[in-house]
Design an enzyme around this catalytic site. Structure first.
Site, PDB file in Angstrom:
ATOM      1  N   GLU A 255      -9.061  34.622  59.720  1.00 26.07           N
ATOM      2  CA  GLU A 255      -9.481  36.419  60.110  1.00 26.07           C
ATOM      3  C   GLU A 255     -10.555  36.288  60.924  1.00 26.07           C
ATOM      4  O   GLU A 255     -10.627  37.568  61.770  1.00 26.07           O
ATOM      5  CB  GLU A 255      -9.902  36.890  58.636  1.00 26.07           C
TER       6      GLU A 255
ATOM      7  N   ASP B  50      -8.454  34.231  54.063  1.00 20.02           N
ATOM      8  CA  ASP B  50      -9.313  34.023  52.858  1.00 20.02           C
ATOM      9  C   ASP B  50      -8.630  33.941  51.798  1.00 20.02           C
ATOM     10  O   ASP B  50      -7.513  34.444  51.523  1.00 20.02           O
ATOM     11  CB  ASP B  50     -10.380  35.414  52.694  1.00 20.02           C
TER      12      ASP B  50
ATOM     13  N   ASP C 104      -8.223  35.048  48.500  1.00 21.67           N
ATOM     14  CA  ASP C 104      -8.145  36.141  47.509  1.00 21.67           C
ATOM     15  C   ASP C 104      -7.178  37.082  47.930  1.00 21.67           C
ATOM     16  O   ASP C 104      -6.102  37.053  48.696  1.00 21.67           O
ATOM     17  CB  ASP C 104      -9.521  36.587  47.516  1.00 21.67           C
TER      18      ASP C 104
ATOM     19  N   GLU D  49      -7.124  39.983  49.135  1.00 20.65           N
ATOM     20  CA  GLU D  49      -7.087  40.778  50.367  1.00 20.65           C
ATOM     21  C   GLU D  49      -6.690  39.662  51.115  1.00 20.65           C
ATOM     22  O   GLU D  49      -5.780  40.007  52.379  1.00 20.65           O
ATOM     23  CB  GLU D  49      -8.612  40.998  50.875  1.00 20.65           C
TER      24      GLU D  49
ATOM     25  N   TYR E 236     -16.394  29.640  49.192  1.00 22.27           N
ATOM     26  CA  TYR E 236     -16.027  30.953  49.289  1.00 22.27           C
ATOM     27  C   TYR E 236     -17.068  31.921  48.296  1.00 22.27           C
ATOM     28  O   TYR E 236     -17.124  31.590  47.146  1.00 22.27           O
ATOM     29  CB  TYR E 236     -14.650  31.161  48.908  1.00 22.27           C
TER      30      TYR E 236
ATOM     31  N   ARG F 265     -16.509  35.305  47.470  1.00 19.89           N
ATOM     32  CA  ARG F 265     -16.214  36.375  46.305  1.00 19.89           C
ATOM     33  C   ARG F 265     -15.354  35.389  45.190  1.00 19.89           C
ATOM     34  O   ARG F 265     -14.172  35.122  45.246  1.00 19.89           O
ATOM     35  CB  ARG F 265     -15.019  37.199  47.224  1.00 19.89           C
TER      36      ARG F 265
ATOM     37  N   HIS G  38     -11.141  29.958  42.614  1.00 19.46           N
ATOM     38  CA  HIS G  38     -12.299  29.251  43.416  1.00 19.46           C
ATOM     39  C   HIS G  38     -13.364  28.778  42.522  1.00 19.46           C
ATOM     40  O   HIS G  38     -13.634  29.075  41.392  1.00 19.46           O
ATOM     41  CB  HIS G  38     -12.794  30.302  44.192  1.00 19.46           C
TER      42      HIS G  38
END
Length: 707
Positions: free
Chosen positions: A8, A81, A83, A85, A313, A315, A359
């Protein structure tokens, strides 16, 4: 032919390229490349909520670049990433590049380190369509609420307003708290506090009255219920009666309790606790915390090491820690602090029931990289946040602290006083880190040696007046905690939610407290009346649970949207009928500033540049003024008032009100105290632990602040 890895951000691409080497090309998508259109709803409600995705404006060159690289490279890996999103971005890129959805082309990195990238690349898998559907359902749900409810607010309140599934509940929490504060009725109560010395000791220690004639002394609560086993000293008369009763009394130690208390370390950070602790300890807003954490995760050039992701990570709501990380932490602790600072066995922290366990908790990717080792390569903000994460994690793997606690009851004429304190027997994890919520209790109060039947010498006895306090306004930290406890939103949504409700001016910061604006209160009351479910915390939490079930493949995303939208659409129509021909006026916030042109009290208005004062007599009177904050002290050059101002980056500074005639400015805080040498105002330099300085040119007076 090189293989292509798509991530990203450029920073992440640079770090990963270093570890993968020449056989790979690593490029960045710069976040999302496709989304629902901005100009229309972009959701076909009649055909099972089919989204009408379009290429995002401004991403034309990125899309062209992605296609060009995909054509000339061999295999394509999607490494966005790990997750919802990130999975959705990978899915959109796969659609754009016409990749085979059955191919194992998705890789995920929990940490951007050599071992983390090797682990991710060795386990390619298919895009998780359940994860994608959960993201799609959330995005469509928020679009339905925003695009259908916002126009209703435009018509009934004013143009430009927005409503959101999570933001509306967050605003309601702030509004409800403000209403609690307004309704709160303060009650008077008194405490009786004494100071003593023990036989053979000159050390003065404090004790407070805890019971009278067997009835426990307490602070009054909000109800008027009478508890026969408890009592309240409600006024000065009651306090004076007790003080009179104690005149000439003998104070005897009735009992001493000693015990060793074990204190456990706090668990490593998850997203919400990181944002809360960074707010309390560092004064960082949640948005700022997440931005810095993203930089630390994606990779920083460390002197002597090169580009490396310093944390895992960021989040996550899981407290899971890998065995390798535990072993690395244990090795560091034993080497630096000694074996006695290790717990009997590695610690395991239990995540909440609804936590996503994909995670680990937020931790340093290499526990042996202490903050001091990397400090020279980090910005001051990066260093502060990395140190917070590193210390919290290492402390979470350390032995308990042992505290010697003492509690002594002192009897005098039917009254019991209690003195308590503790000393640290073994500091354990506290050698490194103490959670901020405990910091106000961490001062050591050591008592002199006390034994039963000791007669104490009274040094002072006072009655002290108090008043019960209303509940505190939310801060960013406490609002995030409330959202998490109520199951509203997820780790990725806390910071954006707070940013949204403040930027939309539904809530404003007053110091560190969040206060609802008149606009926020009006909208919340309107929503409570006509859209109860949208601002209901339980309903919103249940929706989050449904989205989690979609993510796990236990629920269909289309049926989840139907469950919400069918009822929402009906409610919206009913509200339109009930509010037909009606508008709700947002009251202006009146100030004490009088308009010098017409004599009316000026009100606060907003523009894209912020707040300003305006005459309520518009359009007859068009007078406006800047809102200025006067400070203590005067300009050392011309003697006029000093004003608090903000730089373009939001940093506070102080300038003369006579600008531009007088251009004096300073970062130092003006005070009311005058310089003994020249009589000009003194300024505080260097914060609470700094010095008082005179800024009058040529004077040079300065001294330490009085503690």
């Amino acid at each position: 032919m090189s293989d292509l890895v798509i991530v990203e951000s450029p920073a992440k691409a640079k770090t990963i390229q270093k570890y993968l080497g020449p056989g790979y090309e690593v490029i960045a998508s710069m976040g999302h490349i496709r989304d629902l259109p901005k100009s229309k709803m972009g959701v076909d409600v009649e055909h099972d909520f089919q989204p009408q995705y379009t290429d995002m404006k401004g991403k034309e060159d990125v899309i062209k670049d992605l296609k060009k690289h995909a054509k000339k490279c061999g295999r394509v890996y999607l490494a966005t990433d790990p997750d919802r999103e990130g999975e959705a971005i990978s899915w959109h890129i796969a659609q754009l590049l016409k990749l085979d959805m059955n191919e194992n082309n998705r890789v995920a990195f929990n940490e951007i380190t050599k071992s983390g990238i090797k682990a991710g690349m060795s386990d390619p898998h298919k895009i998780d369509i359940d994860l994608v559907n959960a993201q799609q359902a959330r995005r469509i749900l928020d679009r339905l609420v925003g695009y259908e409810l916002s126009p209703f607010l435009w018509k009934k309140v004013k143009r430009g307003l927005s409503a959101g599934r999570v933001q509306s509940v967050a605003v309601r929490l702030v509004v409800d708290r403000e209403n609690e504060i307004r309704k709160f009725v303060s009650k008077e109560y008194w405490s009786i506090d004494a100071k003593f010395t023990a036989p053979g000791s000159k050390k003065v220690f404090e004790a407070s009255l805890v019971s009278v004639d067997g009835k426990k002394l307490e602070v009054p609560d909000r109800s008027d219920k009478v508890n026969e086993k408890k009592t309240v000293i409600s006024d000065k008369g009651g306090a004076d009666d007790i003080l009179k009763r104690l005149e000439g009394a003998v104070y005897t130690v009735a009992g001493v309790k000693k015990r060793v208390t074990r204190k456990n370390p706090a668990p490593p950070f998850i997203t919400s606790t990181l944002q809360q602790e960074a707010s309390k300890k560092l004064g960082f807003a949640s948005k700022r915390t997440m931005k810095i954490a993203q930089e630390l995760y994606e990779g920083v050039d460390i002197e002597g090491i090169g580009a490396i992701g310093l944390i895992t990570y960021m989040r996550t709501d899981s407290l899971r820690i890998s065995d390798e990380a535990k072993a690395a932490a244990a090795s560091y602790i034993e080497t630096v602090y000694g074996k006695e600072y290790l717990p009997p066995s590695p610690r395991v922290y239990k995540s909440k029931n609804n936590a996503q366990d994909a995670h680990e908790a937020i931790r340093p990717s290499q526990p042996d990289l202490s903050p001091e080792r990397v400090k020279s390569s980090l910005t001051p903000e990066q260093f502060k946040l990395y140190r917070l994460i590193w210390e919290r994690f290492i402390a979470s793997q350390m032995a308990n602290a042992l505290l010697d606690t003492v509690s002594a009851d002192i009897e005098a004429n039917g009254c019991i006083f209690r003195a308590s304190g503790y000393s640290v027997k073994f500091d354990g994890f506290m050698v490194l880190y103490v959670e901020s919520s405990d910091s106000d209790k961490s001062a050591k109060k050591e008592l002199p040696p006390l034994a039963e039947n000791d007669v104490l010498k009274l040094k002072s006895l006072d009655g002290n007046q108090h008043f019960t306090q209303p509940p505190a306004r939310y801060t960013e930290a406490s609002l995030i905690k409330a959202l998490e406890e109520n199951g509203i939103g997820r780790p990725s949504t806390y910071a954006p939610t707070i940013t949204t409700i403040t930027s939309r001016r539904y809530v404003e910061l007053e110091g560190k407290s969040l206060k609802p604006t008149n606009l926020g209160e009006v909208i919340t009351e309107l929503m409570k009346e006509h859209f109860k479910k949208i601002v209901d915390a339980k309903f919103t939490a249940d929706m989050e649970t449904s989205l989690d079930e979609v993510e796990h493949g236990d629920k269909n995303w289309v049926s989840t949207l139907h469950e919400f939208y069918d009822d929402f659409s009906k409610t919206l129509k009913e509200a339109e009928v009930a509010m037909d021909g009606k508008r709700v006026k947002v009251p202006d916030e009146e100030t004490d500033v009088v308009c010098e042109l017409c004599g009316r009290k000026m009100v606060i208005k907003y523009s894209k540049y912020g707040k300003f004062l305006a005459c309520p007599g518009f359009p007859e009177c068009r007078n406006t003024k800047k809102i200025v904050t006067e400070t203590e002290g005067n300009c050392p050059r011309c003697g006029r008032k000093m004003l608090l101002k903000k730089s373009k980056r939001g940093r506070s500074f102080y300038g003369c009100e006579g600008y531009p005639e007088c251009n004096f400015m300073t970062w130092n805080v003006p005070t009311a105290e005058k310089c003994p040498d020249c009589g000009k105002s003194l300024f505080i330099k260097g914060g609470k632990s700094g010095r008082l300085v005179c800024e009058n040119e040529g004077c040079g007076y300065e001294r330490e602040l009085k503690k």
